[in-house]
Design a protein around this motif. Structure first.
Motif, short mmCIF file in Angstrom:
data_model
loop_
_atom_site.label_atom_id
_atom_site.label_comp_id
_atom_site.label_asym_id
_atom_site.label_seq_id
_atom_site.Cartn_x
_atom_site.Cartn_y
_atom_site.Cartn_z
N GLU A 1 -1.12 -14.01 -6.98
CA GLU A 1 -2.15 -12.98 -7.16
C GLU A 1 -3.07 -13.33 -8.32
O GLU A 1 -4.30 -13.13 -8.25
CB GLU A 1 -1.50 -11.62 -7.38
N ARG B 1 -10.56 -4.18 0.65
CA ARG B 1 -10.20 -3.20 1.68
C ARG B 1 -11.17 -2.02 1.60
O ARG B 1 -11.88 -1.86 0.62
CB ARG B 1 -8.75 -2.73 1.49
N PRO C 1 -7.85 -5.34 -3.04
CA PRO C 1 -6.61 -5.51 -2.25
C PRO C 1 -5.34 -5.36 -3.06
O PRO C 1 -4.33 -4.87 -2.55
CB PRO C 1 -6.76 -6.94 -1.69
N TRP C 2 -5.36 -5.78 -4.34
CA TRP C 2 -4.17 -5.59 -5.18
C TRP C 2 -3.90 -4.10 -5.35
O TRP C 2 -2.75 -3.65 -5.27
CB TRP C 2 -4.37 -6.25 -6.54
N GLN C 3 -4.94 -3.32 -5.60
CA GLN C 3 -4.80 -1.88 -5.78
C GLN C 3 -4.29 -1.22 -4.51
O GLN C 3 -3.44 -0.32 -4.55
CB GLN C 3 -6.16 -1.29 -6.18
N HIS C 4 -4.81 -1.67 -3.36
CA HIS C 4 -4.40 -1.08 -2.09
C HIS C 4 -2.92 -1.33 -1.82
O HIS C 4 -2.21 -0.47 -1.30
CB HIS C 4 -5.26 -1.67 -0.96
N GLN C 5 -2.45 -2.51 -2.21
CA GLN C 5 -1.06 -2.87 -1.94
C GLN C 5 -0.08 -2.27 -2.93
O GLN C 5 1.00 -1.81 -2.55
CB GLN C 5 -0.92 -4.40 -1.95
N HIS C 6 -0.46 -2.24 -4.21
CA HIS C 6 0.51 -1.88 -5.25
C HIS C 6 0.34 -0.46 -5.82
O HIS C 6 1.33 0.20 -6.12
CB HIS C 6 0.42 -2.88 -6.41
N PRO D 1 0.02 3.18 -2.83
CA PRO D 1 1.29 3.72 -2.33
C PRO D 1 2.10 4.44 -3.40
O PRO D 1 2.91 5.32 -3.08
CB PRO D 1 2.02 2.46 -1.83
N THR E 1 -6.97 4.47 5.43
CA THR E 1 -7.31 3.06 5.33
C THR E 1 -8.01 2.61 6.60
O THR E 1 -7.53 2.85 7.71
CB THR E 1 -6.04 2.21 5.12
N GLU F 1 -9.38 -0.44 8.99
CA GLU F 1 -8.95 -1.81 9.27
C GLU F 1 -10.15 -2.76 9.22
O GLU F 1 -10.55 -3.36 10.22
CB GLU F 1 -8.25 -1.87 10.63
N SER G 1 -11.94 -5.74 6.49
CA SER G 1 -11.87 -6.54 5.27
C SER G 1 -13.25 -7.11 4.96
O SER G 1 -14.01 -7.44 5.87
CB SER G 1 -10.86 -7.68 5.43
#
Length: 668
Positions: free
Chosen positions: A203, A218, A273-278, A281, A295, A297, A299
């Motif tokens: 990352e 995203r 994308p880091w924010q969306h993944q970590h 949630p 979200t 779909e 990119s």
């Protein structure tokens, strides 16, 4: 650069910042240390070949602290008088641990992590509440950040930023490269500045500016009824799409919104994308589960990270950039993007535009990013100071179009000028002098630095006179360069505009009424200009311009003190030229040029004291030396420098270095 060399370089850089920070913040003031001159420590230095070679100045001292006398352990360092602080580690020297083994001494070079553990051990032994090898929560927080900073710095310097043919590139391409350059160091003099805690190595390489990797953003749809908007957003606005999406992306987003029945009720905003993944949630899972946030779909891979990590540059040269929240931990704070900060930014922007109307020089030389276009998730039950909503927001930061369209302009984050390249051999002043058709000499380098200082202080002191001062450290302050001359200053991140209300009112402006959480300290309001001056002394000079001096001095082999003299002259000239009241002019000369001491922005102790948790970057206030007096700029000071003699010697050295560089390039 090989991995081992990159690691060594990283440790050397961090060690210098760590030792200098510990000294400046007084970590050793209450412990018993020993100071030796080269003659007094001859027996010790004889056992340390690297110190024996480095002792070239009679002012240097060998410093020793028996941090664990029972185990026969001591820290040994080579120090010299500093400019921005009384004492600093001799650059290039290592910190050694001395171990008494009977009548013999054993030596070991310490890494930054080993050093700070030894410091903790010695400090904790002085207390009644801790075992020597036990760490407090805050000590562990700082140690963890130091460890992350080491591997991330090594990873960054192992990658070469392409800085060749800078002025042959378009203004947008040039700006992107300078942001990559600035990112290599992040904040100077801060030992944990590079630590972006929360990212693994993959990352880190994907999202840091220096690696120049496109980031696929995203998109998330949020309800209009659960959204706050900036001063630059009109009712019924389409959201960031109107500013940053090309036709293809706009169509894909519109299709997604229609398919989900959200076209009339929601607005699509980009998410890192880091924010969306970590982060989402963790903080907003219920809002997504309830269908409030959706979200899409889609990119969008048309973005490059900048030196501030959460700010994104478009790859197509557009003037519209993005600022997005990222819940990584950096400089002791989480990098989210709360609505309250952006609201305050709108209020600050209004003041900045009023200031431009009150000074013709500011009309010409003060450039402002438009940061009024922002969208922030805000559920009806939430407040401006709640944690969760600040993780879902977006700002479109628009740069002045003319500065990116006109090929005679270049935008230079000042941090890039204060960041040495790991492989050496290049500084933007090389390109600047070549553009002017001038040789690289100590005099020409000093002249450029003088012009930079005159422009920088002309703008900032004029704002200061009106009762305001932007956060002009090297990352936020962008030099506007035009046809080989300093044309002005571009400001971004308006939410940190610091003010003295009484002075604003004196000039026909009003208290902007910043939104500040009750019971919490703030750094925006100040009682008078003297209190406001702290930020010019610390962020503008001790951080921003000091780093430029150190980089120029190292790259061109110029005595740093001579550059401090150049800065002092520029300040004095601007104090005289700007229409200050006599009382203000006297205060500035006294506090900036003549006072024996200056304030100092503490970096290490506040991180340890806060031990993590929410909030902006922790800091405290300490005291240090006046760099201008240390550099011999005040007539009463006994440390004089023969400027003409120094310039002559340095010019000869630069000429030799230039010839050597040309020979190396011809061989290559």
């Amino acid at each position: 650069m090989s991995a081992s060399n990159a690691q060594q370089y990283a440790e050397t850089q961090i060690q210098q910042a760590l030792v200098d920070g510990l000294l400046a913040e007084g970590f050793f003031d209450k412990v018993e240390t020993e100071w030796f001159s080269a003659q007094e420590a001859e027996s010790l230095i004889g056992q340390l070949p690297e110190y024996h070679q480095l002792v070239s100045d009679s002012a240097q001292r060998l410093w020793r602290w028996h941090y664990d006398a029972k185990a026969g352990l001591a820290l040994v360092m080579l120090l010299r008088p500093g400019v921005t602080q009384a004492w600093e580690k001799v650059p290039g020297s290592r910190v050694l641990q001395q171990r008494q083994q009977g009548q013999a001494l054993a030596w070991e070079a310490l890494t930054p992590q080993r050093l700070i553990r030894a410091v903790y051990q010695g400090m904790n032994a002085l207390t009644d509440t801790l075992d020597a090898d036990e760490l407090t929560a805050g000590q562990q927080v700082f140690l963890d950040a130091l460890a992350v900073s080491e591997w991330q710095t090594a990873s960054s310097v192992d990658h070469r930023v392409d800085t060749q043919r800078l002025l042959e590139r378009s203004p947008a391409e040039f700006f992107a490269i300078m942001e990559q350059w600035a990112s290599l160091l992040d904040r100077p003099y801060h030992p944990t500045a590079k630590a972006k805690e929360g990212m693994d190595e993959q990352e880190y390489r994907a999202y840091m500016a220096e690696f120049a990797q496109p980031v696929g953003l995203r998109w998330v749809a949020i309800p209009r009824e659960r959204m706050l908007c900036g001063a630059g957003v009109a009712e019924g606005d389409q959201g960031p799409v109107a500013w940053v999406a090309d036709e293809g992306l706009r169509q894909r987003l519109d299709a997604q919104l229609r398919e989900r029945g959200l076209a009339d009720s929601h607005v699509a905003i980009p998410v890192h994308p880091w924010q969306h993944q970590h982060a989402l949630p963790k903080w907003l899972a219920e809002d997504f589960e309830a269908g409030h946030c959706v979200t899409l779909e889609v990119s969008d891979e048309r973005w490059l990270p900048t030196s501030s990590l959460r700010s994104m540059a478009p790859v197509d040269g557009s003037a519209h950039y993005l600022k997005l929240p990222m819940a990584i931990y950096s400089l002791g704070a989480s990098r989210y993007l709360p609505a309250v900060k952006m609201l305050n930014g709108d209020l600050s922007a209004r003041l900045l535009h009023q200031a431009r109307a009150k000074d013709t020089r500011l009309v010409e030389g003060l450039h402002l990013c438009d940061e009024g276009k922002w969208w922030a998730y805000m559920p009806p039950e939430a407040t401006l100071f709640d944690e969760a909503p600040r993780h879902l927001s977006a700002m479109v930061r628009s740069y002045p179009q003319a500065l990116l369209d006109d090929p005679s302009y270049r935008l230079i984050p000042m941090a890039a000028l204060g960041t040495p390249l790991p492989e050496g051999g290049h500084h933007f002043f090389d390109d600047w002098l070549a553009q002017r058709g001038e040789a690289i000499t100590a005099q020409t380098v000093s002249t450029l630095f003088g012009e930079l200082c005159e422009c920088f202080f002309d703008i900032n002191l004029r704002m200061f006179r009106l009762g305001m001062l932007a956060e002009v450290h090297g990352q936020n302050a962008v030099l506007v360069w035009k046809d080989g001359r300093c044309d002005g200053l571009l400001l971004r991140d308006h939410d940190s505009l610091r003010i003295a209300v009484s002075r604003l009112e004196q000039h026909g402006m009003q208290d902007p009424c910043y939104r500040i959480k009750k019971g919490h300290s703030n750094t925006l309001y100040h009682d008078d200009l003297e209190a406001l001056l702290f930020w010019m002394q610390t962020l503008a000079i001790q951080v921003n311009l000091s780093a430029i001096i150190d980089t120029l001095a190292g790259h061109y082999e110029i005595d740093a003190a001579s550059l401090w003299q150049v800065m002092a002259q520029a300040i004095d000239t601007q104090i005289e030229a700007i229409p200050f009241e006599d009382e203000d002019r006297a205060m500035l000369r006294e506090k900036l040029l003549n006072a024996p001491g200056w304030p100092y922005k503490l970096l290490i102790a506040p991180i340890i004291e806060r031990a993590g948790g929410p909030g902006s970057m922790p800091f405290g206030k300490g005291e240090t030396t006046n760099p201008f007096r240390q550099a011999g700029c005040a007539a009463s000071h006994d440390r004089k420098i023969d400027t003409e003699e120094n310039v002559a010697k340095e010019s000869e050295a630069l000429e030799r270095k230039s010839l050597e560089r040309e020979a190396q390039e011809s061989v290559a």
